[in-house]
Write a protein that holds these residues in place. Structure first.
Motif, PDB file in Angstrom:
ATOM      1  N   LYS A 229       0.885  -1.435   0.214  1.00  0.00           N
ATOM      2  CA  LYS A 229       0.132   0.159  -0.017  1.00  0.00           C
ATOM      3  C   LYS A 229       0.947   1.152   0.028  1.00  0.00           C
ATOM      4  N   PHE A 232       1.903   3.609  -3.376  1.00  0.00           N
ATOM      5  CA  PHE A 232       1.128   4.362  -3.406  1.00  0.00           C
ATOM      6  C   PHE A 232       0.952   5.993  -3.227  1.00  0.00           C
ATOM      7  N   MET A 233       2.277   6.128  -2.069  1.00  0.00           N
ATOM      8  CA  MET A 233       2.029   7.624  -1.794  1.00  0.00           C
ATOM      9  C   MET A 233       3.373   7.692  -2.734  1.00  0.00           C
ATOM     10  N   PHE A 234       4.688   6.509  -2.632  1.00  0.00           N
ATOM     11  CA  PHE A 234       5.452   7.697  -3.330  1.00  0.00           C
ATOM     12  C   PHE A 234       5.314   7.575  -5.135  1.00  0.00           C
ATOM     13  N   PRO A 235       5.379   7.723  -5.885  1.00  0.00           N
ATOM     14  CA  PRO A 235       4.834   7.183  -7.164  1.00  0.00           C
ATOM     15  C   PRO A 235       6.450   7.113  -8.444  1.00  0.00           C
ATOM     16  N   VAL A 236       7.391   7.259  -7.701  1.00  0.00           N
ATOM     17  CA  VAL A 236       8.469   6.475  -8.663  1.00  0.00           C
ATOM     18  C   VAL A 236       9.178   5.286  -8.255  1.00  0.00           C
ATOM     19  N   LYS A 237       8.955   5.444  -6.973  1.00  0.00           N
ATOM     20  CA  LYS A 237       8.713   3.617  -6.065  1.00  0.00           C
ATOM     21  C   LYS A 237       7.822   2.975  -6.351  1.00  0.00           C
ATOM     22  N   MET A 259      -2.691  10.849  -9.445  1.00  0.00           N
ATOM     23  CA  MET A 259      -1.720  10.309  -8.009  1.00  0.00           C
ATOM     24  C   MET A 259       0.144  10.636  -9.088  1.00  0.00           C
ATOM     25  N   PHE A 263       2.572  14.409 -10.386  1.00  0.00           N
ATOM     26  CA  PHE A 263       3.927  14.644 -10.265  1.00  0.00           C
ATOM     27  C   PHE A 263       4.869  14.171 -11.032  1.00  0.00           C
ATOM     28  N   THR A 265       5.319  12.080 -12.869  1.00  0.00           N
ATOM     29  CA  THR A 265       6.518  10.811 -12.684  1.00  0.00           C
ATOM     30  C   THR A 265       7.286  10.725 -14.129  1.00  0.00           C
ATOM     31  N   MET A 424     -10.959   8.756  -2.727  1.00  0.00           N
ATOM     32  CA  MET A 424      -9.810   7.509  -3.092  1.00  0.00           C
ATOM     33  C   MET A 424     -10.582   6.546  -3.551  1.00  0.00           C
ATOM     34  N   TYR A 481     -10.107   5.880   4.894  1.00  0.00           N
ATOM     35  CA  TYR A 481     -10.513   6.404   4.423  1.00  0.00           C
ATOM     36  C   TYR A 481     -11.899   7.158   4.186  1.00  0.00           C
TER      37      TYR A 481
END
Lengths: 515, 74
Positions: A229, A232-237, A259, A263, A265, A424, A481
């Motif tokens: 999960k 989904f906070m860190f687009p490059v990762k 998302m 950014f 990405t 979301m 959520y």
């Protein structure tokens, strides 16, 4: 004719025994292992004499949790997935409604179950996955499974999924084998899923969105990677993860795709293997769709639409033309063997050649779920007789969604008839947040709004709570959520002339004050 | 720094941002509200958040966030 979903797994475990079915990057299960473990637990369930009973699976999202789901099905029972995201109060509400025969836990959840108030679980057995998955299989015990499956019909329940309920109590949508088979047959064809497909799963196991990866997988021999999960906070990762696992197909909520697009990405990294991108559960801004299409010019992009009550998705639109930023991506047309009726204010059906006339989206077909668990009243409110048929019973599900046809004859979603929102990708009744909050004695008046543009849940209230106390109180009762993104304490609630809370006025206050 | 604290406290009135040192790792800010948080920060400070700066280390503490914002403002 296929009448039980387990037959998919039986066939695939034979055809691709050693292929990975599910992995979360660390733990994995092949199709043969998946079937074997589900059988081991199923035998234990059969031995205990449970048949056609709800079985709760309360485990970390993992391949093992999916095996536990199938164990319920192989034993002729049906499953419901609980998750640690759910606060204790919500788990208790669900258990109260469901009264499951067994809760299958793992090490991470057993202590939570022990806190559940005893009157809810006095009839419920608590099993540990690590123990019951070791049950021995004999030819005798396999016969018990066979007997259970042979005893079932395709209208028997397969799972219960709980969704937000406007009164403050979640509703348990109950779906049968036939509906899921109908959905999966059509979805695999649409997404062109086969044994080379590698899904990157985003949806939690406690919503019906995960049917896509789980059931097309056991049907076709595709692999599903359960994406952690926090990626989904860190687009490059996230994109690195997709590339690392050679993920080629994703079905994500639109906010996850937004998302990544938002950014920029793709200026740093691009998905290398992705060829099919399905999205849905909420509006996907054209601006973000265009960013994805530019990054992946050869990929297929498919918008999916459907309520949980009609089992998975009901309609689709494959993007095949350019869209302007102020346009809405259509939800297209119904899946095969599903009919969508757009019913106008006067009760008549709006035909697809009549554009820009709004009506309520109603659905009929084998996809229709059985209704709400232990709630006949709510079921008969939403599952009603088809107004076009008066000579035999024919049910339709009224979604509460308003739609219209565009000039291409494609269905377009407009808005809700009520206070249900999609945030979301989660379906939320704003009135459930209100009802839950109003249970606190410190609260006199409460109103919940949604900022569609920024995707924020707004909570306005009059009462003794400070905003910090308010959020703390809600955290104990609602899943993350559903928590408000902004909380405002008011001296006075604006009221309409007849004394109701003035939602329009509140929205004006918000738009004025929010910089 | 105060402006940042105000944004964060507005969004999460129940969190003690000054003393929490693992906002991401301890799941205090999670994926449901992370995007809202970033959106607000970008708005208020009038900055753009490049995707490669979106890593947990930059968001675990208020100090780290503030340092990131300052580097993006320049």
């Amino acid at each position: 004719m296929l009448t039980n979903i387990t037959k998919y797994l039986d066939a695939t475990a034979k055809k691709y025994p050693d292929k990975i079915a599910f992995t979360d990057g660390v733990n994995k299960l092949t199709f043969a292992e998946l079937r074997n473990i589900s059988h081991r637990i199923a035998v234990k369930i059969c031995e205990s004499g449970f048949f056609m009973k709800p079985i709760a699976i309360f485990m970390e999202k993992s391949p093992n949790a999916i095996a536990a789901n199938f164990s319920a099905v192989y034993s002729g029972n049906y499953y419901i997935t609980l998750d640690r995201e759910m606060p204790l109060v919500r788990i208790e509400q669900i258990l109260q409604t469901l009264k499951p025969a067994i809760i299958i836990c793992d090490d991470s959840t057993v202590s939570v179950v022990e806190q559940v108030s005893t009157d809810t679980n006095s009839m419920t057995e608590i099993w540990l996955y690590d123990e019951v998955s070791q049950t021995e299989l004999t030819s005798e015990s396999e016969k018990a499974i066979e007997a259970a499956i042979n005893h079932s019909i395709d209208l028997d329940p397969l799972y219960v999924v709980f969704t937000s309920g406007s009164s403050g109590i979640p509703k348990g949508v109950t779906a049968c084998h036939r509906s899921v088979i109908d959905y999966i047959e059509n979805l695999s064809e649409l997404l062109k899923v086969d044994s080379t497909t590698v899904f990157g799963n985003q949806a939690p196991l406690y919503v019906d969105a995960c049917l896509k990866e789980v059931y097309t997988g056991i049907k076709t021999g595709s692999t599903a990677v359960l994406i952690p999960k926090e990626k989904f906070m860190f687009p490059v990762k996230l994109i690195e993860f997709l590339n690392e696992h050679k993920i080629n197909t994703i079905c994500w909520v639109s906010s996850a795709l937004s998302m990544v697009a938002g950014f920029k990405t793709f200026e740093c990294i691009k998905p290398k293997h992705l060829h099919t991108v399905a999205f849905g559960s909420e509006l996907f801004p054209v601006k973000n769709l265009n960013i994805w299409r530019d990054a992946l010019p050869n990929a297929r992009f498919i918008n999916l639409y459907g309520p949980t009550e009609a089992t998975g998705m009901s309609s689709f639109y494959e993007v095949n033309r350019k869209f302007a930023e102020d346009e809405r991506i259509p939800i297209g047309k119904a899946f095969k063997n599903t009919e969508i009726l757009l019913i106008g204010k006067d009760g008549t059906v709006i035909e697809s050649n009549v554009s820009e006339v709004a009506g309520e989206i109603c659905i009929r077909g084998s996809c229709l779920s059985l209704g709400y668990y232990n709630d006949f009243e709510k079921t008969t409110d939403s599952f009603v007789q088809n107004p076009q048929i008066s000579v035999y019973p024919d049910l339709i599900y009224k979604t509460g969604d308003l739609g219209e046809y565009n000039s291409y004859g494609e269905l377009v979603y407009i808005a809700r008839k009520d206070y249900q929102i999609k945030h979301m990708g989660y379906r939320i009744e704003l009135t459930e947040i209100e009802a839950t909050f109003a249970q606190s004695d410190e609260i006199t008046l409460v109103c919940c709004l949604y900022d569609n543009i920024k995707g924020k849940i707004l909570l306005y209230y009059v009462g003794e709570f400070t905003p910090a106390d308010a959020v703390k109180a809600l955290k104990q009762k609602l899943p993350r959520y559903m928590l408000p993104n902004k909380t405002f304490r008011l001296e006075q609630m604006p009221l309409t002339p007849n004394g109701k809370i003035d939602r329009t006025k509140l929205m004006e206050i918000y738009n004025h004050g929010d910089s | 720094m105060e402006k940042l604290l105000k944004i964060l406290t507005d969004l999460h009135p129940d969190v003690d941002f000054v003393n929490e040192k693992a906002l991401i790792d301890d799941n205090i800010i999670d994926s449901f509200d992370f995007m809202t948080t970033i959106g607000e920060i970008c708005n208020e400070f009038d900055i753009e958040m490049p995707a490669d700066k979106l890593v947990p280390e930059n968001f675990n503490t208020v100090e780290a966030m503030y340092a990131l914002i300052q580097s993006l403002e320049d």
